[in-house]
Design a protein around this motif. Structure first.
Motif, PDB file in Angstrom:
ATOM      1  N   ASP A   5      50.287  14.431  41.635  1.00 23.85           N
ATOM      2  CA  ASP A   5      50.619  12.950  41.779  1.00 23.85           C
ATOM      3  C   ASP A   5      51.021  13.258  39.848  1.00 23.85           C
ATOM      4  O   ASP A   5      50.402  13.893  39.511  1.00 23.85           O
ATOM      5  N   SER A   6      52.680  12.523  39.660  1.00 23.48           N
ATOM      6  CA  SER A   6      52.710  12.816  38.557  1.00 23.48           C
ATOM      7  C   SER A   6      52.400  11.323  37.451  1.00 23.48           C
ATOM      8  O   SER A   6      52.966  11.575  36.649  1.00 23.48           O
ATOM      9  N   SER A   7      51.741  10.601  38.349  1.00 23.66           N
ATOM     10  CA  SER A   7      51.114   9.581  36.894  1.00 23.66           C
ATOM     11  C   SER A   7      49.873  10.568  36.388  1.00 23.66           C
ATOM     12  O   SER A   7      49.064  10.280  35.778  1.00 23.66           O
ATOM     13  N   SER A   8      49.328  11.935  36.992  1.00 22.18           N
ATOM     14  CA  SER A   8      48.132  12.735  36.190  1.00 22.18           C
ATOM     15  C   SER A   8      48.284  13.443  36.462  1.00 22.18           C
ATOM     16  O   SER A   8      47.642  14.268  35.411  1.00 22.18           O
ATOM     17  N   ALA A   9      49.953  14.371  36.366  1.00 27.46           N
ATOM     18  CA  ALA A   9      49.985  15.817  36.156  1.00 27.46           C
ATOM     19  C   ALA A   9      50.541  15.442  34.787  1.00 27.46           C
ATOM     20  O   ALA A   9      50.035  14.807  34.045  1.00 27.46           O
ATOM     21  N   GLU A  10      50.282  16.916  34.153  1.00 26.33           N
ATOM     22  CA  GLU A  10      50.134  17.086  32.580  1.00 26.33           C
ATOM     23  C   GLU A  10      51.654  17.129  32.256  1.00 26.33           C
ATOM     24  O   GLU A  10      52.199  17.811  33.217  1.00 26.33           O
ATOM     25  N   ILE A  11      51.639  16.986  30.714  1.00 26.03           N
ATOM     26  CA  ILE A  11      53.164  17.124  30.920  1.00 26.03           C
ATOM     27  C   ILE A  11      53.424  17.638  29.560  1.00 26.03           C
ATOM     28  O   ILE A  11      52.505  18.603  29.110  1.00 26.03           O
ATOM     29  N   ASP A  12      54.324  18.961  29.552  1.00 28.37           N
ATOM     30  CA  ASP A  12      54.187  20.009  29.100  1.00 28.37           C
ATOM     31  C   ASP A  12      55.439  19.832  27.726  1.00 28.37           C
ATOM     32  O   ASP A  12      56.795  20.258  27.975  1.00 28.37           O
ATOM     33  N   THR A  13      54.854  19.861  26.821  1.00 25.65           N
ATOM     34  CA  THR A  13      55.836  18.841  25.647  1.00 25.65           C
ATOM     35  C   THR A  13      55.455  19.647  24.562  1.00 25.65           C
ATOM     36  O   THR A  13      54.646  19.677  24.223  1.00 25.65           O
ATOM     37  N   SER A  14      56.172  19.468  22.973  1.00 31.52           N
ATOM     38  CA  SER A  14      55.956  19.527  22.224  1.00 31.52           C
ATOM     39  C   SER A  14      56.425  18.295  20.584  1.00 31.52           C
ATOM     40  O   SER A  14      56.429  19.190  19.371  1.00 31.52           O
ATOM     41  N   LEU A  15      56.676  17.417  21.513  1.00 26.93           N
ATOM     42  CA  LEU A  15      57.659  15.834  21.320  1.00 26.93           C
ATOM     43  C   LEU A  15      56.062  15.197  20.076  1.00 26.93           C
ATOM     44  O   LEU A  15      55.208  15.307  20.740  1.00 26.93           O
ATOM     45  N   PHE A  16      56.775  14.556  18.994  1.00 24.72           N
ATOM     46  CA  PHE A  16      55.974  13.630  18.172  1.00 24.72           C
ATOM     47  C   PHE A  16      56.848  12.508  18.952  1.00 24.72           C
ATOM     48  O   PHE A  16      57.644  12.885  18.550  1.00 24.72           O
ATOM     49  N   ILE A  17      55.522  11.371  19.905  1.00 25.68           N
ATOM     50  CA  ILE A  17      56.186  10.535  20.257  1.00 25.68           C
ATOM     51  C   ILE A  17      56.026   9.583  19.036  1.00 25.68           C
ATOM     52  O   ILE A  17      54.287   9.133  18.955  1.00 25.68           O
ATOM     53  N   THR A  18      57.005   8.292  18.788  1.00 25.16           N
ATOM     54  CA  THR A  18      56.133   6.855  17.762  1.00 25.16           C
ATOM     55  C   THR A  18      56.381   5.779  19.521  1.00 25.16           C
ATOM     56  O   THR A  18      57.016   6.054  20.224  1.00 25.16           O
ATOM     57  N   VAL A  19      55.827   4.816  19.198  1.00 26.11           N
ATOM     58  CA  VAL A  19      55.015   3.461  20.255  1.00 26.11           C
ATOM     59  C   VAL A  19      55.200   2.942  19.390  1.00 26.11           C
ATOM     60  O   VAL A  19      54.056   2.700  18.488  1.00 26.11           O
ATOM     61  N   ASP A 188      65.884  17.468  26.194  1.00 26.95           N
ATOM     62  CA  ASP A 188      66.282  19.223  26.067  1.00 26.95           C
ATOM     63  C   ASP A 188      67.043  19.035  25.024  1.00 26.95           C
ATOM     64  O   ASP A 188      68.242  18.395  24.780  1.00 26.95           O
ATOM     65  N   PRO A 189      66.882  19.306  24.097  1.00 33.59           N
ATOM     66  CA  PRO A 189      66.922  19.724  22.174  1.00 33.59           C
ATOM     67  C   PRO A 189      68.201  20.547  21.929  1.00 33.59           C
ATOM     68  O   PRO A 189      69.513  19.702  21.848  1.00 33.59           O
ATOM     69  N   GLU A 190      68.458  20.715  23.178  1.00 32.77           N
ATOM     70  CA  GLU A 190      69.842  21.877  23.480  1.00 32.77           C
ATOM     71  C   GLU A 190      71.254  20.898  23.405  1.00 32.77           C
ATOM     72  O   GLU A 190      72.120  21.232  23.481  1.00 32.77           O
ATOM     73  N   LEU A 191      70.317  19.766  24.377  1.00 37.65           N
ATOM     74  CA  LEU A 191      71.753  18.974  25.373  1.00 37.65           C
ATOM     75  C   LEU A 191      71.842  17.901  24.558  1.00 37.65           C
ATOM     76  O   LEU A 191      72.175  16.792  24.084  1.00 37.65           O
ATOM     77  N   ASP A 192      70.907  17.611  23.336  1.00 31.96           N
ATOM     78  CA  ASP A 192      70.987  16.774  22.297  1.00 31.96           C
ATOM     79  C   ASP A 192      72.084  16.132  20.910  1.00 31.96           C
ATOM     80  O   ASP A 192      71.836  17.208  20.204  1.00 31.96           O
TER      81      ASP A 192
END
Length: 203
Positions: A5-19, A188-192
């Motif tokens: 389930d995509s709503s419960s699977a872990e997210i692999d990221t190192s991003l600093f996110i603001t909401v 993808d930071p390389e495509l940013d």
């Protein structure tokens, strides 16, 4: 084997996110889901504001009224949030910062800046079970906007530098989470090719 389930699977990221977003926009729900899926810390400006109220033995409305009288409360809150943003901006670890000014306070340290919103009628329904009344919510929004303009010369309505705008009334809570999840996982930071620069904010 069933797909995860995509709503419960872990997210692999190192991003600093603001909401960010107005009362009743769904920021708390989204941040809690994101923090759980990413396995990262989450700091809310609202929680810190409540801590300031508790420390002073005041209700939220009393502290809001006091904040209208001088800039002491707001600046103490914003300085703390900015300090947190600076620390995590250099950590290269996933982190979520949520407040009306989170995108401004984190500035270009943030990797992904999100603005949530919903029609006022929807937001009012969402806060119906909270201690804050409809009138108090409206007063708080106007009061905060005026203080931001007075203290920092910023227009809270300027959302040009946010990377993602979501009307949370158009999707379920899980749907909003999946939309944001997709933005995080597809980054993808390389495509940013470049984020909009956050306007300077002098606290």
């Amino acid at each position: 084997m069933a797909a995860q389930d995509s709503s419960s699977a872990e997210i692999d990221t190192s991003l600093f996110i603001t909401v960010s977003g107005p009362p009743g926009c769904g920021a708390t729900t989204l941040c809690e889901r994101l923090a759980d899926a990413i396995g990262c810390p989450y700091v809310s400006g609202g929680d810190i504001f409540r801590e300031l109220a508790d420390d002073r033995g005041m209700t939220l409305n009393q502290l809001t009224a006091k904040a209208d009288e001088s800039d002491e409360i707001d600046r103490a809150l914003d300085q703390r949030l900015q300090q947190i943003a600076e620390e995590w901006g250099m950590a290269n670890k996933p982190f979520i910062l949520e407040s009306r000014l989170a995108g401004w306070l984190a500035g270009d340290r943030a990797d992904l800046r999100i603005w949530l919103d919903a029609p006022e009628t929807v937001r009012l329904e969402r806060i119906d079970d909270r201690t804050e009344t409809e009138a108090e919510m409206r007063v708080r929004e106007v009061s905060e906007a005026g203080r931001y303009e007075s203290y920092y010369e910023i227009d809270i309505g300027d959302r040009s530098f946010y990377d993602l705008h979501v009307n949370t009334a158009r999707w379920s809570k899980a749907g909003v989470f999946r939309l944001v999840r997709a933005a995080i996982e597809e980054y993808d930071p390389e495509l940013d090719e470049g984020a909009f620069t956050t306007p300077p904010m002098d606290i």
